[in-house]
Write a protein that holds these residues in place. Sequence first.
Motif, PDB file in Angstrom:
ATOM      1  N   HIS A  44       2.145  -2.795 -10.402  1.00  0.00           N
ATOM      2  CA  HIS A  44       1.363  -2.033  -9.429  1.00  0.00           C
ATOM      3  C   HIS A  44      -0.090  -2.464  -9.575  1.00  0.00           C
ATOM      4  O   HIS A  44      -0.742  -2.131 -10.555  1.00  0.00           O
ATOM      5  CB  HIS A  44       1.539  -0.544  -9.727  1.00  0.00           C
ATOM      6  CG  HIS A  44       0.847   0.347  -8.753  1.00  0.00           C
ATOM      7  ND1 HIS A  44       1.079   1.698  -8.698  1.00  0.00           N
ATOM      8  CD2 HIS A  44      -0.073   0.115  -7.789  1.00  0.00           C
ATOM      9  CE1 HIS A  44       0.328   2.241  -7.763  1.00  0.00           C
ATOM     10  NE2 HIS A  44      -0.383   1.286  -7.208  1.00  0.00           N
ATOM     11  N   ARG A  45      -0.583  -3.221  -8.583  1.00  0.00           N
ATOM     12  CA  ARG A  45      -1.937  -3.764  -8.720  1.00  0.00           C
ATOM     13  C   ARG A  45      -2.584  -3.988  -7.361  1.00  0.00           C
ATOM     14  O   ARG A  45      -2.002  -4.609  -6.476  1.00  0.00           O
ATOM     15  CB  ARG A  45      -1.884  -5.115  -9.449  1.00  0.00           C
ATOM     16  CG  ARG A  45      -3.237  -5.737  -9.708  1.00  0.00           C
ATOM     17  CD  ARG A  45      -3.131  -7.100 -10.362  1.00  0.00           C
ATOM     18  NE  ARG A  45      -2.686  -8.128  -9.410  1.00  0.00           N
ATOM     19  CZ  ARG A  45      -1.573  -8.822  -9.527  1.00  0.00           C
ATOM     20  NH1 ARG A  45      -0.756  -8.585 -10.536  1.00  0.00           N
ATOM     21  NH2 ARG A  45      -1.260  -9.744  -8.638  1.00  0.00           N
ATOM     22  N   TRP A 276       3.576   9.541  -8.329  1.00  0.00           N
ATOM     23  CA  TRP A 276       3.602   8.191  -7.785  1.00  0.00           C
ATOM     24  C   TRP A 276       4.843   7.937  -6.934  1.00  0.00           C
ATOM     25  O   TRP A 276       4.810   7.082  -6.035  1.00  0.00           O
ATOM     26  CB  TRP A 276       3.458   7.174  -8.914  1.00  0.00           C
ATOM     27  CG  TRP A 276       2.069   7.196  -9.464  1.00  0.00           C
ATOM     28  CD1 TRP A 276       1.646   7.730 -10.643  1.00  0.00           C
ATOM     29  CD2 TRP A 276       0.898   6.694  -8.816  1.00  0.00           C
ATOM     30  NE1 TRP A 276       0.292   7.591 -10.781  1.00  0.00           N
ATOM     31  CE2 TRP A 276      -0.200   6.958  -9.679  1.00  0.00           C
ATOM     32  CE3 TRP A 276       0.662   6.048  -7.609  1.00  0.00           C
ATOM     33  CZ2 TRP A 276      -1.500   6.589  -9.354  1.00  0.00           C
ATOM     34  CZ3 TRP A 276      -0.643   5.685  -7.281  1.00  0.00           C
ATOM     35  CH2 TRP A 276      -1.701   5.957  -8.153  1.00  0.00           C
ATOM     36  N   GLY A 277       5.908   8.692  -7.186  1.00  0.00           N
ATOM     37  CA  GLY A 277       7.044   8.622  -6.276  1.00  0.00           C
ATOM     38  C   GLY A 277       6.688   9.156  -4.904  1.00  0.00           C
ATOM     39  O   GLY A 277       7.013   8.538  -3.869  1.00  0.00           O
ATOM     40  N   LEU A 278       6.021  10.295  -4.871  1.00  0.00           N
ATOM     41  CA  LEU A 278       5.569  10.860  -3.597  1.00  0.00           C
ATOM     42  C   LEU A 278       4.577   9.935  -2.909  1.00  0.00           C
ATOM     43  O   LEU A 278       4.646   9.714  -1.690  1.00  0.00           O
ATOM     44  CB  LEU A 278       4.932  12.232  -3.837  1.00  0.00           C
ATOM     45  CG  LEU A 278       5.875  13.361  -4.245  1.00  0.00           C
ATOM     46  CD1 LEU A 278       5.073  14.555  -4.759  1.00  0.00           C
ATOM     47  CD2 LEU A 278       6.755  13.782  -3.075  1.00  0.00           C
ATOM     48  N   TRP A 279       3.649   9.392  -3.678  1.00  0.00           N
ATOM     49  CA  TRP A 279       2.656   8.472  -3.115  1.00  0.00           C
ATOM     50  C   TRP A 279       3.326   7.247  -2.505  1.00  0.00           C
ATOM     51  O   TRP A 279       2.987   6.815  -1.395  1.00  0.00           O
ATOM     52  CB  TRP A 279       1.681   8.058  -4.214  1.00  0.00           C
ATOM     53  CG  TRP A 279       0.673   7.032  -3.788  1.00  0.00           C
ATOM     54  CD1 TRP A 279      -0.533   7.248  -3.188  1.00  0.00           C
ATOM     55  CD2 TRP A 279       0.782   5.609  -3.953  1.00  0.00           C
ATOM     56  NE1 TRP A 279      -1.181   6.047  -2.959  1.00  0.00           N
ATOM     57  CE2 TRP A 279      -0.396   5.033  -3.415  1.00  0.00           C
ATOM     58  CE3 TRP A 279       1.756   4.776  -4.493  1.00  0.00           C
ATOM     59  CZ2 TRP A 279      -0.608   3.658  -3.416  1.00  0.00           C
ATOM     60  CZ3 TRP A 279       1.541   3.411  -4.496  1.00  0.00           C
ATOM     61  CH2 TRP A 279       0.367   2.865  -3.953  1.00  0.00           C
ATOM     62  N   GLY A 280       4.291   6.678  -3.219  1.00  0.00           N
ATOM     63  CA  GLY A 280       4.972   5.500  -2.711  1.00  0.00           C
ATOM     64  C   GLY A 280       5.738   5.775  -1.435  1.00  0.00           C
ATOM     65  O   GLY A 280       5.728   4.960  -0.496  1.00  0.00           O
ATOM     66  N   MET A 281       6.391   6.930  -1.365  1.00  0.00           N
ATOM     67  CA  MET A 281       7.109   7.298  -0.138  1.00  0.00           C
ATOM     68  C   MET A 281       6.141   7.480   1.023  1.00  0.00           C
ATOM     69  O   MET A 281       6.417   7.052   2.149  1.00  0.00           O
ATOM     70  CB  MET A 281       7.913   8.581  -0.362  1.00  0.00           C
ATOM     71  CG  MET A 281       9.097   8.425  -1.293  1.00  0.00           C
ATOM     72  SD  MET A 281      10.205   9.863  -1.264  1.00  0.00           S
ATOM     73  CE  MET A 281       9.120  11.161  -1.833  1.00  0.00           C
ATOM     74  N   MET A 283       3.081   6.115   1.351  1.00  0.00           N
ATOM     75  CA  MET A 283       2.527   4.828   1.759  1.00  0.00           C
ATOM     76  C   MET A 283       3.549   3.995   2.527  1.00  0.00           C
ATOM     77  O   MET A 283       3.207   3.284   3.477  1.00  0.00           O
ATOM     78  CB  MET A 283       2.040   4.049   0.532  1.00  0.00           C
ATOM     79  CG  MET A 283       0.823   4.640  -0.151  1.00  0.00           C
ATOM     80  SD  MET A 283      -0.607   4.782   0.964  1.00  0.00           S
ATOM     81  CE  MET A 283      -0.668   6.569   1.185  1.00  0.00           C
ATOM     82  N   ASN A 284       4.808   4.085   2.138  1.00  0.00           N
ATOM     83  CA  ASN A 284       5.856   3.367   2.866  1.00  0.00           C
ATOM     84  C   ASN A 284       5.932   3.821   4.310  1.00  0.00           C
ATOM     85  O   ASN A 284       6.277   3.043   5.212  1.00  0.00           O
ATOM     86  CB  ASN A 284       7.206   3.592   2.183  1.00  0.00           C
ATOM     87  CG  ASN A 284       8.339   2.852   2.861  1.00  0.00           C
ATOM     88  OD1 ASN A 284       8.385   1.634   2.885  1.00  0.00           O
ATOM     89  ND2 ASN A 284       9.275   3.607   3.438  1.00  0.00           N
ATOM     90  N   ILE A 292       4.030  -4.817   1.340  1.00  0.00           N
ATOM     91  CA  ILE A 292       3.989  -4.266  -0.016  1.00  0.00           C
ATOM     92  C   ILE A 292       5.192  -3.352  -0.219  1.00  0.00           C
ATOM     93  O   ILE A 292       5.503  -2.519   0.630  1.00  0.00           O
ATOM     94  CB  ILE A 292       2.673  -3.506  -0.258  1.00  0.00           C
ATOM     95  CG1 ILE A 292       1.503  -4.498  -0.214  1.00  0.00           C
ATOM     96  CG2 ILE A 292       2.697  -2.790  -1.605  1.00  0.00           C
ATOM     97  CD1 ILE A 292       0.145  -3.865  -0.414  1.00  0.00           C
ATOM     98  N   GLU A 293       5.851  -3.498  -1.372  1.00  0.00           N
ATOM     99  CA  GLU A 293       7.109  -2.787  -1.624  1.00  0.00           C
ATOM    100  C   GLU A 293       6.856  -1.357  -2.132  1.00  0.00           C
ATOM    101  O   GLU A 293       7.219  -1.001  -3.251  1.00  0.00           O
ATOM    102  CB  GLU A 293       7.953  -3.574  -2.607  1.00  0.00           C
ATOM    103  CG  GLU A 293       8.398  -4.928  -2.071  1.00  0.00           C
ATOM    104  CD  GLU A 293       9.216  -5.700  -3.082  1.00  0.00           C
ATOM    105  OE1 GLU A 293      10.346  -6.069  -2.757  1.00  0.00           O
ATOM    106  OE2 GLU A 293       8.708  -5.930  -4.200  1.00  0.00           O
ATOM    107  N   PHE A 294       6.262  -0.543  -1.287  1.00  0.00           N
ATOM    108  CA  PHE A 294       5.958   0.832  -1.676  1.00  0.00           C
ATOM    109  C   PHE A 294       7.222   1.623  -1.985  1.00  0.00           C
ATOM    110  O   PHE A 294       7.265   2.390  -2.945  1.00  0.00           O
ATOM    111  CB  PHE A 294       5.180   1.538  -0.563  1.00  0.00           C
ATOM    112  CG  PHE A 294       3.774   1.064  -0.382  1.00  0.00           C
ATOM    113  CD1 PHE A 294       2.832   1.242  -1.382  1.00  0.00           C
ATOM    114  CD2 PHE A 294       3.370   0.456   0.791  1.00  0.00           C
ATOM    115  CE1 PHE A 294       1.516   0.825  -1.215  1.00  0.00           C
ATOM    116  CE2 PHE A 294       2.070   0.042   0.973  1.00  0.00           C
ATOM    117  CZ  PHE A 294       1.139   0.212  -0.033  1.00  0.00           C
ATOM    118  N   LEU A 295       8.246   1.475  -1.153  1.00  0.00           N
ATOM    119  CA  LEU A 295       9.459   2.281  -1.335  1.00  0.00           C
ATOM    120  C   LEU A 295      10.172   1.905  -2.628  1.00  0.00           C
ATOM    121  O   LEU A 295      10.682   2.784  -3.339  1.00  0.00           O
ATOM    122  CB  LEU A 295      10.390   2.121  -0.140  1.00  0.00           C
ATOM    123  CG  LEU A 295      11.628   3.027  -0.146  1.00  0.00           C
ATOM    124  CD1 LEU A 295      11.226   4.495  -0.221  1.00  0.00           C
ATOM    125  CD2 LEU A 295      12.480   2.761   1.087  1.00  0.00           C
TER     126      LEU A 295
END
Length: 321
Positions: A44-45, A276-281, A283-284, A292-295
């Motif tokens: 994650h960068r 970070w799970g919520l954030w990734g969902m 952003m996806n 970017i592979e947010f999911l």
Amino acid sequence: MKTLGEASTPAEVRAEAALIAVAAWTGKQIGFTSAPPGIASPSHRGVDSEAWLVAVDQPSPAYFLKIVNSDQKAFVDLEAVFEAASIAAGLGCTPSPRHLARDADAIVFDLLPPGWKTARMDDLRRADVMEQVIALKKAIHGARPFTLSWTVFDRIRVLDNACKAAGVDRPDDLWWMLDGVGEIERAIAAAGYDVRPSHADGLASNVMISQDGAVQLVDFDEARNVDPLYDIGIVLNEAFPFEEEMRPALEVFEGSFRQASLDRCRAYAAADDLVWGLWGMLMNSISPSGDIEFLKYAQWRLLRCRMALRHPDFKLKLRRL
């Protein structure tokens, strides 16, 4: 390297606007070039901003320009970031922030010299690196308080509401994870906790390592006044898969190993994984950065949260907080 007036892409136009907004550089010869692109998985960068290397009246870059992405603006307070990074830089923990271009959603930092690299998770597992990371974080814990305070549980509520508002598809068991983390919040509140200025970021990519092994922290977007054990717990969660490996690092942090501190670190880690799970969902669903592979990142963090909440000793750990 482009100079002002040569922008040819939307991203370069944004970079030019930010650099022009730095009043101290008016009339100077400015060159800029993009930094490596961000990724979310496997590391994650650099996914929250556009990054540029900047040269001022010289051929080589000496500054790092960060422009917050539009999908992150609701979660980043640039004035607070500048303040926290300034305090940490005064302690020798991070490169100094030099200019805040608020209207351009940008901050200019000193650039670490050639030879520094972004840490990976395996780097954090090295005792010499982890000890330096802990020392830097402890130095910040002893500084004057930052303007902003929060808990990881506050962040969960913000992101959960944002996911609902965006119509994000939610896992069938998300309610169960929210309930489990709610138990953690109540247990920590009942036990009591300290609040100190903190880097509050556990990502390996926000640790920099020099060729001679020196360490610096970067990216103060998450910096707040928090429980220091949250600050340490999320780093341990990034570095070590097993609790036995975390014990020496906690001993370095506190001077001796305490089981209650490890239990609290593990509880905070589960809550941080949910963040970070919520954030990734989210952003996806809303981010224009479709490459970017947010999911994928979200699914990994949610899996680790589930594993923590299903641990046979989960209830016991909460009672020991």
